[in-house]
Every structure is written in structure tokens, then in C-alpha cells.
Design an enzyme around this catalytic site. Structure first.
Site, PDB file in Angstrom:
ATOM      1  N   GLU C  60       0.873  -1.137   0.125  1.00 18.41           N
ATOM      2  CA  GLU C  60      -0.442  -0.085   0.242  1.00 18.41           C
ATOM      3  C   GLU C  60       0.710   1.332   0.367  1.00 18.41           C
ATOM      4  O   GLU C  60       0.206   2.166  -0.460  1.00 18.41           O
ATOM      5  CB  GLU C  60      -0.952   0.052   0.439  1.00 18.41           C
ATOM      6  CG  GLU C  60      -2.344  -0.908   1.006  1.00 18.41           C
ATOM      7  CD  GLU C  60      -2.251  -2.514   1.346  1.00 18.41           C
ATOM      8  OE1 GLU C  60      -1.157  -2.638   0.990  1.00 18.41           O
ATOM      9  OE2 GLU C  60      -3.266  -3.134   0.594  1.00 18.41           O
ATOM     10  N   HIS C 129     -12.330  -3.933   8.493  1.00 18.43           N
ATOM     11  CA  HIS C 129     -12.419  -4.091   7.192  1.00 18.43           C
ATOM     12  C   HIS C 129     -13.871  -2.652   7.016  1.00 18.43           C
ATOM     13  O   HIS C 129     -14.496  -2.825   5.902  1.00 18.43           O
ATOM     14  CB  HIS C 129     -13.020  -5.157   7.145  1.00 18.43           C
ATOM     15  CG  HIS C 129     -11.786  -5.873   5.791  1.00 18.43           C
ATOM     16  ND1 HIS C 129     -11.222  -6.271   6.541  1.00 18.43           N
ATOM     17  CD2 HIS C 129     -11.328  -5.957   4.454  1.00 18.43           C
ATOM     18  CE1 HIS C 129      -9.347  -7.192   5.662  1.00 18.43           C
ATOM     19  NE2 HIS C 129     -10.567  -7.113   4.234  1.00 18.43           N
TER      20      HIS C 129
HETATM   21  C1  LIG Z   1      -2.987  -4.846   3.735  1.00 23.75           C
HETATM   22  C2  LIG Z   1      -4.039  -5.368   2.990  1.00 23.75           C
HETATM   23  N1  LIG Z   1      -4.197  -5.369   2.369  1.00 23.75           N
HETATM   24  C3  LIG Z   1      -5.332  -5.682   1.318  1.00 23.75           C
HETATM   25  C4  LIG Z   1      -5.956  -6.629   1.957  1.00 23.75           C
HETATM   26  C5  LIG Z   1      -7.063  -7.295   0.795  1.00 23.75           C
HETATM   27  N2  LIG Z   1      -6.149  -9.153   0.915  1.00 23.75           N
HETATM   28  C6  LIG Z   1      -7.436  -9.928   1.870  1.00 23.75           C
HETATM   29  S1  LIG Z   1      -6.247 -11.204   1.882  1.00 23.75           S
HETATM   30  C7  LIG Z   1      -5.072 -10.762   0.396  1.00 23.75           C
HETATM   31  C8  LIG Z   1      -4.064 -11.604  -0.381  1.00 23.75           C
HETATM   32  C9  LIG Z   1      -3.413 -12.293   1.018  1.00 23.75           C
HETATM   33  O1  LIG Z   1      -2.772 -12.966  -0.035  1.00 23.75           O
HETATM   34  P1  LIG Z   1      -1.749 -14.321   0.809  1.00 23.75           P
HETATM   35  O2  LIG Z   1      -0.852 -13.109   1.765  1.00 23.75           O
HETATM   36  O3  LIG Z   1      -0.565 -14.763   0.108  1.00 23.75           O
HETATM   37  O4  LIG Z   1      -2.849 -15.028   1.435  1.00 23.75           O
HETATM   38  P2  LIG Z   1      -3.076 -15.937   1.252  1.00 23.75           P
HETATM   39  O5  LIG Z   1      -5.295 -15.112   0.678  1.00 23.75           O
HETATM   40  O6  LIG Z   1      -3.153 -16.303  -0.029  1.00 23.75           O
HETATM   41  O7  LIG Z   1      -3.247 -17.218   1.862  1.00 23.75           O
HETATM   42  C10 LIG Z   1      -5.435  -9.278   0.059  1.00 23.75           C
HETATM   43  C11 LIG Z   1      -4.822  -8.833  -0.697  1.00 23.75           C
HETATM   44  C12 LIG Z   1      -5.640  -7.127   2.952  1.00 23.75           C
HETATM   45  N3  LIG Z   1      -6.401  -7.642   3.903  1.00 23.75           N
HETATM   46  N4  LIG Z   1      -4.386  -6.561   4.131  1.00 23.75           N
END
Ligand SMILES: Cc1ncc(C[n+]2csc(CCOP(=O)(O)OP(=O)(O)O)c2C)c(N)n1
Ligand SMILES: Cc1ncc(C[n+]2csc(CCOP(=O)(O)OP(=O)(O)O)c2C)c(N)n1
Ligand SMILES: [Mg+2]
Ligand SMILES: [Mg+2]
Lengths: 330, 324, 330, 324
Positions: C60, C129
């Protein structure tokens, strides 16, 4: 009654807590040998060692977060963020984590974390080293926010912050560090949520924070010489806020000026003014005046910087506006 | 980076059966969550960990009782594997006082502090600094405890990851950073979020010890996690534990996965299901399988009953727990 | 007059700008194939390709900062921050960089950056959220802040944001995306600093933002049935703020309710109330009511969440309080 | 990581003399700044780059006119080396309208957009994301330009560094990250801020190309910077350029440096002065040296005169330039 500067009062409180409690420790950039960029923690590393007076990398979000983690284990970390401007790098951890762990866990966790920071203009540090952002944190349920303006207050309130089971942000001010005062022999904790009536008066209530407390006292003296009796109140803790003391005063004086060094627009004074107009509506004889920084980033050139930030003259003008007369009675 | 061979000290079949039970419990729990969400019973939104069960179970099994974890938005598996009952988790998803966060948290904020679960975090990377701090507290107090953060591949792109890793290594705290690399961050594939595919490279930036292991077989996961956790507990420093795994479902429940290459999912489900693999490894008969499945399925059904019969908070409860 | 949802209106504006101007491009997490977590940018990658509709890593602070860098080169990037809660990760770049480059350079630079984000409670997303943080950015000189509440407004104002030479933060709201409206055939830019009188009335002015505009209209209808005539005004742009329209209305009605979904304490309503009490002091017949979220993080359980966030009932109560009578005239 | 030999294509003595002049100009400028600050003439606080002149000069000389840079709190050297006149820089330090930021910025916010200087940043790491974004714009527009960020070793600990590096490599933008490693972040030595001493390791986390060079000799710095900049300009991706150097002064003007090991400074000043080294390399006679020194010293003196005779902004000017 020993005399302490504000700087020494902070140091004294930290040292006292660390002496009696091994759960208290400090983290921050350059706080060890250098004593922090403002010299506040000077000498503490000699007494407590580099483990408990920890220099950190330039990692504002991680050091606040590490403080959260240690606090959740029952320690009482005191994290220093060198300038309020850099708090902007830690906001995620402060707002989403520290403030909410207790709530989101349904009461399972406590986060007894203290975050000390400082800011303030008036010495040409430029636009990224002098912002006052206390208002942001007052908007966030779960945080406590204090802004002590005197050695005695910072001593007693920092103590309470360290021993509060909630995250507390302590706003200090660059220009207050050299301020001296006789303080009680023994450190006396000061509870949050108790405003301090700094000066009693009958005609106007000035509600001031941080350096504006001192500038307001000057303005009050001057107003007094012109026949206007000014009460000056320092809320000291912004969250929780002692609404009662503020409102009671305004009900007595029927006039109110709110002042802080932060930008007026959306500053803490907006909240205070809203509370006062609501609770003391029928008592107010004049609109509430707000005296804060003008709407611009902080300019470097001293002449521009001075123009932007409020001084005792500005408070005085606010006082005169609210009593309906111009300066010097003209 | 240390290469981890599935050490042939070997886990007993009994232990592996326990793992299978736990993994299947998570699977059935997640399936039930999908079902109840689609039926409109669960508020908010949900992420399930189908395909990643061996990571949660293998890693949590390697932890000691006094250790602590932090989890992510994809938290159900970690929480169950760490010992919270399906009842308490399901009740939380229904927003009940009996939930593990008493209805204040929800799916992305499962806590169970008694069991060393410091909470799931809905901010990607949000839990890593606190794990570093918890580990620092253990070091301060000379307690032989380890703090472990779960997070995904996507989380390695955020500043908190970097700062936490740097700090943990610098201060040599007993932390394990468990990266569940499922190759996706929501709809964003590895190639669009990270310029590397071998995530142990991230550790080089800090001179941190790293271990990589495949995440679809629970035994090597357990071994690798044990090694990482021991390393940290011994005082040899933090470890980046990279577990390559697969997300055999959408990012969130209901995700149409328009972004996912056609066929990828089907193929992975056929070849990379950690439960199928473990069942094969143990050579379970159909009968044994049915019995096990029946047991965990009932446990999950009961958790739904428990949750539905749970107590709704009073509206004004919302003003509690803001401050300690 | 085509009918568009709020979501489609945002998409339409982005597409229109990108079609006519190769300097406009989008960056954000999952905005390409997935269309963003709210489906707002759905389909745009097909028309404009993955270079101009860029999926980003979860970074971000860097994506806002990269937007700043591209903007300083004269491009007009539109960065999406998936949830307002994650804006807390970008605040340093927004507050210290985007807002101040022009100033600190003494006018050499422009930062024509648009940051779109969304938030909002009412669907149990939990405490991390759904925060509403628009007030923070109103406090920062150098930023513009808008919060459009209808398809027409978001279309015209997002356009102005993209073509503004300053950094603009666009607050959208999760629950507004499906709201439908007939919009002008051709996109009509809407200037900032012009509040919209959504509904005329005589007895009370309700100043509302985002979803509260719609909830206030419901409350106004109900109040009307009980003989109270309510004017509803949407400031739309919070910075710059059209103080004149707000003050003029209150001078007419003599009563004011300010409402937003964000926490009341230190929320945007505090600024509005402060402005109104100051400029319309002699016209006010009752204290200004503030209707916002109660002081707690957002609880998950729907019954608690609903209790915390303001609805049309709460606005109605505010209206009745300010006209000095209870609900249903009792 | 590519090893850079001081390529024996060799710079002409004339060019090297220009470098020496520039380096000496920076040195004398910085000394004057120290002097005027101590005399109470300069508002705010200041960081000088004595000891690091070869980095500023070598790197900036390798840039093309259309390239852009971002600088740090220690900005005077970079700004002068990028072509801003001593007059404009000094006037800024005096807060005058004739200053390169017209008095709005100050020492830590020197800008000169015409010369591709996008500004110095007082937030550590604050300029890196924008450099990535500027490079992205160049790529979008297919312009053969490079964006270069200066930053220190301490800055490698902050999240913006990580996220910017990751993004730059992922998107393959023409950016150069020039790490001036002077082994200190204020009072905090390398050993207390980073768990590594070879900063090229940071690049491994992103699979980014890196180049390391010693920073006390300007020629290798120039060569390494040229290589890095060419690499980026060619479209081969961003580069982490690590320049190991020394801060031969305190962190800020007036810093008593209580934290610095006794004797370190003295020894470094004797052995690691980049100006002494270059003077030796060029074999300058005392006479030539005096002449050169006289010239630049005069230039610096004149800049003080210029600044003092500059125009103070009007107080209300503070309300200008808030918005475009
Ligand atoms: C700081 C932040 N940015 C964006 C999000 C929205 N978001 C939730 S899960 C996710 C993807 C996370 O990917 P990863 O860390 O690989 O975990 P996975 O979902 O694959 O378990 C995003 C972008 C968030 N929760 N927090
Ligand atoms: C985000 C942030 N944190 C802290 C500071 C205070 N500070 C100014 S310079 C500095 C040290 C920087 O070290 P380095 O990056 O190595 O640069 P150097 O001073 O050595 O040139 C610190 C901590 C800051 N300006 N910004
Ligand atoms: Mg993933
Ligand atoms: Mg350094």
C-alpha cells in the site's frame, strides 16, 4: 520540591518505572547513547543497558508492532517515535492492531503499550518534521491520547500511561522540553480524564493544549491588563476527555476560545467546540473561537512558519473577538 | 538454506492418523462453512483453507503448549489445529458470545489466548510485528518459548514483513515466520506480485536461516517446522519457514475465480490434495476412512448446532471491551 | 438518460478518461481480472490491458508512492486502496509526500494523483474492514477529499479528481455501489467545493455524507409525515468545503444535524459543527446534533454492529431532538 | 551481483579534474554551512555530506540530463552535483525566495525540477516509491530515461525500501537505487540496525541486479554508476547500487558524536578522504590545488553573499503553493 525541566521529568519517570519494574523497557531510534534526537533518554542506557534501552532500526511500523507483541505478553514497552510525522508510518499498527486487539478478542487481550512522540513547529524544521497529528488518534476508539504541557503533568501522566492497560499515545512538544518547574518530591500519578484549570477567570474560557497552554497564559495576562478575566484550562488528556470541567467553565464564563498548534481545520479544537456548543448551548454568549495553525504545510522560512502557527497574539485576538471588542479596546 | 529431507526418524502411524483426523476435521469444517455461508447463515465474508490443511496441522503439531501463534484472514485451519474447538470457532462465525472471540471478532479475528493464539489478522502482514515483539518478550524473560506467524506469499510484499524479519534477525529472537506460499494473493498470481519464485530468497536480505518444504504432505511439514521451531527455541535465531502449497478453492467463499487458468484447479485437486495423499500413505481402508470421516463430520455438524443455539450478544455489548 | 449504479458510474468515468487520455492509468490490488474486491474495475483490463490496469503486490505504501512519482511526471494515475483500513499503511506517502511536494518545492511540482478507496459497515466485515477515516485527511493541507454519495456525483467528481492537479482522495462506500440512478447522457464534471442540496426543507438542516445522505432522506420523509420539514445537504467535497451553502441553509432553518457513518468523536461532523456554530451562531435555535458511529471499533456480530453505526432512526432522533420534541410527538 | 573493476577505459584527467572541482566545491560548501549554522545564521537543522562527495559527484556525472533523482535529508551534495548552483542552494538554507525551493523547503527539501531533482526527503525512505513511479512513467512513455534514488544504509530497514524494490523489479522499470552505505544511521551503527554487512544481499530478495563499489574513489563510483544506469536504461531492469562510504562528520551539524568509537573519525579522515585520494591520483601540485581551492572557496563565499542579500518571503506567502 526539585526543579525539573520537561525533558528531565520524562526521563525521571522512565527511569523510576524501569527501576521498579523489569517489564518496562524502551525502544526507539537512537535512544541509547544519543539519548534520542531530543536528548530525552540521555543516560538511561548507562543505567539500564542496551537491552532495556534498545536502539532500533528505522522501522516505525515494526517497532510499534513489536511493542504491541511484547505488551500482549504483559510487558510494558515504551516506544519512542522520533517525530510525529513518522507516526504516519505506524498508523496501521496503532489503529488496526493496538487499538483493536482487546475488542476483537472479546476482552481476552490487553495491550499496555506506551508510544511517546514529539513534534511542534517554531524552529524551522520544515514540513516533514513538525506536524501535530493528535486529532487523528482521538478519532480511534481503543486508544488513549495525552498531551501534557508541564513537567509535573508529563511526569504524572507518563507514569499513568506506562501503567495503563491500554495503548496510550503521549504527545510531547519540542519547545516544551526546556520548560522548568518545581515538581513534587515523589512522582505522583495523574489520572487521565481530568482537565487542569491552569488559571481561573470569569469572562472567557481558553481551552489550550501543549505549547498553547503557555501562550494562552501570556495572552490571559495581557487580557487581564485590559480588563478581561480569562480562565485557562488544559484538558491534558484528549482521550478520555474531561468534558465536564470544560463545560462547567464555559457555563461560568459564557465564552470560549479553543487553541492548539495543529492546523485548525479538523483539529482537536473542532471536537472541543462541538462538545461545548452542544452541552453549553444556552450559556454561550458568543461563537466559540478556534485558534490553530493556518491551512498550509509548515514552511521552512521562519517568517512564513511564524505566520502559520498560532502564538499568544493570536489567542489574545481570539479572546477579544469573543468578548466582542478589538485589541486595545479600539 | 537447509534442505530438509523427510527425516526417517518417522512419525508413528498413530500420530499420522491423528494428523489425518485433524486435517479432515478442518476440511469438513471448511466445507460446512462454505455451505452455511451460501445458505445465507453466516455474516460477513470468509476465506477457507482447503488444500492447505497439512500446513496448519503439521506446523501446529510441532509447537509446544506455551508457544504462541498469529494467524491471517485464512484462519480457521490454524485455529482448529492449535486446539480451539470447532464449537468455539463455528460459534464465532455465527457471531455468538460462545465464539472464540465472543462475537466481537468474526472469521478474520479468531483469538484463543489461552491456547496461545494471539489472533488472526485481516490486515495482510499485520500480525508479524507482534510476533517479533512476543518473541522479544520471551527472550527478555528467558522463557523457552517460540512465537510463530503464519502468512501468505502475498504478505511478503508488504513493509511489515520486511521490517519484522529484519528486526527479528537483528535481535535474534525466537520467532518463526511461516510463509504459506499458495502462489496466489487473491486473484494476483506469484508472477504479478513477486519477482521471485523461491521465497527463501527473501531471507537472504536479513541473513536469516530459511527452510523450504512442500506443503501437501504433512510429515515433511511437521519435520521442517520442528527443525525451524527448535532452531528458534535453541536461541539460534529466527527462521523463515517456506511451505509451498496450493489453494484448492477460491480466495473467498463464492469467488468465481475468473482469473484462474482453466483446468488448474481440477488438476491440483486431483494431484495435490494433502488429505488424499495422507490417506494413501497410511493405506486406510474404505471402512476406516468412512468411520473417521463420519466422526469428524458429526463433530462439525454438532458445531453448527452449538453455534445456532448460541447466545446473541446484546446490542449494548458493543460498547464493552473497548478499553481494559 | 442512462441508468447507472454507483459502481458502474465509477467504472464509466475511469473508462472514459482512459479512452481519451493515455496518461490515465490504474493501479491497485486485484483490479485487473477480478475487477477489484468490489468489482468496480471489472472488464477494464480487457479494454485497456494489464499495463494500464495494473494488478499490484500488497504494497500500500509503494503503490501510492509510485502513483506520486508517475503523477510528478505528468501522468494521472488512479490508485485503488482496497479498504480504507489499509490507507493507514499509506498515510506517510499521502500526508508527507503527496500533500506537500508542491508546497515544499515552492510551487515547482504538481501531483495529479487520485486515490480511490472504500469502506463502510453494515455487512459484518469486522473491525479491520469497515472504518471510515475521511476526517484524517481533511486535517491535512494539500489534499482534497471527496465523498460522493450518488452515481451522478461520483461520475462527475471522480472525473474532476482525475483532472485535478492536486492529490485527491475519493471515498466510496461499500453499500453505495449498488445504488442506481439516471445519470446525464454525457459525463458532466462536478467541481469540488459545491455542496448539493439534496432535499429542501424549512425546519432543520441535515448535513450528511456518503450513505448517511440516503438514510437522512428516509429520516426526512418520516419527519415530514410528522410535520417537520427537513433540508438535506450533502457537502460532497469535504476539502474544499462549501461552507457557504451549509451556513446559508442553517441560517434559514435555525437547526442543524450533522451525520456520517464514521465515529462521532473527532469525525468530520466536528468540523462542520464548529464551522456552523461559528458562522451561524445568532441563527441557531438549538445545539447542533451530531449523529455518527458510537465510540467502539466495529464489532462483528450483526446485532452489535448495527447498534454502533447510525441509521435513519438515529438521524430522525437527532432531528427530533433538535426541534425539541420526541419521536411521534410524545 | 556483478563485480565492478575500475574499468580501464579510463576517464580523462580533465574529466577527473572537473570531478575534483565539484567534490571540493561540495566540501567547501558543507564546511561553510557548518560555520554559518554555528554562527546562528541558518534556521532549522542540517546534515552535511563530508566524506561522501565522491558518491554524489560520481553518480550524478553518470546520469543524463533527462534523468531524475530523489535525495535525502543529507541533500546538499546531491543537489550541487546535479547542477543546482551554490547560490540557489545556499539561498534555500537561508530561507530566501531565491532558494531552489523558494524558501518553502529548507535543507532537507531541496528541489530543482528543471534539473531533474525531484526533491530531497526528510522522511527516511520517503523518496523511493516516487522514483519507482517516475521510472514507471518513463517506461509507459517509452522514454529512455532513468530515475535514481539516493538513500542510506539506515533506509534499508524501512518498509518503503522493500516495497519499492519489489515493485521496481516486478515491473522492470528503469530505476537505480543508490545506497550510500556510510555504516551509520544517526547514532546507530550497522550492527544495531541491520543483520547484514554486505548490502547487496538486500537485492537477492527481489532477484534484483546489484553492484557494489567503494565510495571514496570517484572513478570506480562513476564506472559502477554508469553500469547501473545503463543497465536500467537498456531495459534490463532496476539495479541496487551499493556504495560503501564514510561519514566523516556527525549526523547533524553540531552532533557531539558521543556514540562514535574514539579515534574512528580521526583515522577515517586521515585514510578515507575522497578528495585527498583524488588529489593524489591526479598528482596536483600545491599551486594547482591552491588555485582550485581558491576558486571554489570564492564561489561558496559568494553564495553566502547572494543568500544574505536574498529576498525574505512575505509572511502571507506561506498560504501560497498549498494547491496547484
Ligand atoms: C494490507 C492489506 N491489503 C490488502 C488486503 C486484502 N487482501 C486480503 S487477503 C489478500 C491476499 C493475501 O494473499 P496471501 O498473503 O498470499 O494469503 P492467501 O490469501 O493466499 O492465504 C488481500 C490482498 C488486506 N487484507 N490487507
Ligand atoms: C522515517 C524516518 N524515521 C526517522 C527519521 C530520523 N532520521 C533522520 S536521518 C536518520 C538516519 C538515516 O540513516 P541513513 O539512511 O543511513 O542515512 P545517513 O544519515 O547515514 O545519510 C534518521 C533515523 C527520519 N527522518 N525518517
Ligand atoms: Mg497466497
Ligand atoms: Mg547511513
Amino acid at each position: 520540591m526539585p526543579e525539573l525541566t520537561y525533558r528531565e521529568a520524562v526521563r525521571d519517570t522512565l527511569a523510576t518505572a524501569m527501576r521498579q519494574d523489569s517489564d518496562v523497557f524502551l525502544m526507539g531510534e537512537d535512544i541509547a547513547e544519543m539519548g534520542g534526537s531530543m536528548g530525552v533518554t540521555h543516560g538511561l542506557v548507562d543505567e539500564f543497558g542496551p537491552e532495556r534501552v534498545r536502539n532500533t532500526p528505522i522501522s516505525e511500523i515494526a517497532i510499534v508492532g513489536a511493542g504491541i507483541g511484547a505488551a500482549m505478553q504483559g510487558m510494558r514497552p515504551v516506544v519512542e517515535i522520533m517525530y510525529e510525522d513518522f507516526l504516519t508510518l505506524s498508523t496501521e499498527q496503532i489503529v488496526n492492531q493496538a487499538a483493536k486487539h482487546r475488542y476483537m478478542s472479546g476482552g481476552q487481550l490487553k495491550v499496555p503499550l506506551t508510544i511517546r512522540t514529539q513534534g511542534g513547529a517554531g524552529w524551522s524544521p520544515g514540513a516533514q518534521h513538525a506536524q501535530q497529528l493528535e486529532a487523528w488518534f482521538v478519532h480511534i476508539p481503543g486508544l488513549k491520547v495525552i498531551f501534557p504541557s508541564t513537567p509535573t503533568d508529563v511526569r504524572g501522566m507518563l507514569w499513568s500511561a506506562i501503567y495503563d492497560d491500554n495503548p496510550v499515545i503521549v504527545f510531547e512538544h519540542r519547545l516544551l522540553y526546556p520548560v522548568k518547574e518545581d515538581v513534587p518530591e515523589k512522582l505522583e500519578p495523574i489520572l487521565f480524564g481530568e482537565a487542569r484549570v491552569v488559571r481561573e477567570g470569569e469572562d472567557v474560557t481558553v481551552i489550550a493544549t501543549g505549547p498553547m497552554v503557555h501562550r494562552s497564559l501570556e495572552a490571559a495576562e495581557e487580557a487581564g491588563r485590559n480588563g478581561v478575566s480569562v480562565e485557562v484550562i488544559d484538558p491534558r488528556s484528549l482521550q478520555p476527555l474531561d468534558e465536564e470541567t470544560l463545560v462547567t467553565s464555559v457555563k461560568k464564563t459564557n465564552r470560549c476560545v479553543v487553541t492548539h498548534e495543529a492546523v485548525t481545520r479538523m483539529g482537536f479544537g473542532a471536537e472541543v467546540a462541538s462538545v461545548i456548543q452542544y452541552q453549553a448551548f444556552d450559556w454561550l454568549d458568543a461563537p466559540i473561537e478556534r485558534v490553530g495553525a493556518k491551512f498550509a504545510p509548515l514552511a521552512f522560512a521562519p517568517v512564513m512558519e511564524q505566520f502559520l502557527i498560532p502564538d499568544s497574539e493570536d489567542v489574545l485576538e481570539g479572546i477579544y473577538r469573543t468578548v466582542g471588542r478589538k485589541r486595545n479596546g479600539d | 538454506m537447509a534442505k530438509v529431507e523427510a527425516k526417517k526418524k518417522g512419525l508413528s502411524d498413530e500420530r499420522l492418523r491423528d494428523f489425518l483426523r485433524e486435517m479432515l476435521l478442518i476440511r469438513r469444517f471448511e466445507e460446512k462453512v462454505e455451505e452455511r455461508f451460501k445458505a445465507g447463515e453466516l455474516p460477513g465474508f470468509l476465506h477457507v483453507a482447503i488444500g492447505q490443511e497439512a500446513v496448519a496441522v503439521g506446523v501446529c503439531a510441532a509447537l509446544e503448549e506455551d508457544d504462541v501463534i498469529a494467524s491471517t484472514h485464512r484462519a480457521h485451519g490454524h485455529t482448529l489445529a492449535r486446539g480451539t474447538s470447532p464449537n468455539a470457532v463455528m460459534a464465532e462465525l455465527y457471531g455468538k458470545l460462545e465464539g472464540c472471540s465472543h462475537g466481537y471478532g468474526g472469521s478474520m479475528h479468531l483469538y484463543d489466548v489461552e491456547r496461545g493464539n494471539l489472533g488472526a489478522n485481516a490486515v495482510v502482514g499485520g500480525g508479524l510485528p507482534a510476533i517479533t515483539g512476543a518473541a522479544l518478550a520471551f527472550k527478555f524473560r528467558k522463557e523457552p518459548r517460540v512465537a510463530l506467524a503464519f502468512f501468505g506469499d502475498g504478505a511478503t510484499n508488504i513493509g511489515t514483513f520486511h521490517e519484522s524479519m529484519n528486526l527479528a534477525q537483528l535481535w535474534n529472537v525466537p520467532a518463526v515466520f511461516c510463509l504459506e506460499n499458495n502462489w496466489w494473493a487473491e486473484s494476483t498470481p506469484n508472477s504479478q506480485h513477486s519477482p521471485i519464485t523461491d521465497f527463501t530468497q527473501r531471507a537472504v536480505a536479513y541473513g536469516m536461516h530459511s527452510i523450504k518444504v512442500g506443503g501437501q504432505e504433512v510429515e515433511p511439514v511437521y519435520d521442517a517446522a520442528s527443525e525451524a521451531i527448535d532452531h528458534a527455541r535453541r536461541g539460534d535465531g529466527p527462521v523463515l519457514l517456506v511451505v509451498d502449497t496450493y489453494r484448492l478453492v477460491g480466495h473467498y467463499v463464492g469467488d468465481p475465480q475468473v482469473y484462474r487458468p482453466k483446468g488448474e484447479l481440477q488438476k491440483l485437486r486431483e494431484t495435490q490434495d494433502p488429505i488424499t495423499k495422507l490417506r494413501g500413505r497410511l493405506g486406510l481402508s474404505d471402512e476406516e476412512w468412512e468411520q473417521l470421516d463420519g466422526e469428524v463430520t458429526r463433530e462439525v455438524e454438532e458445531s453448527v448446532e452449538f453455534a445456532k443455539n448460541g447466545t446473541d450478544p446484546a446490542p449494548e455489548d458493543a460498547l464493552k471491551n473497548v478499553y481494559a
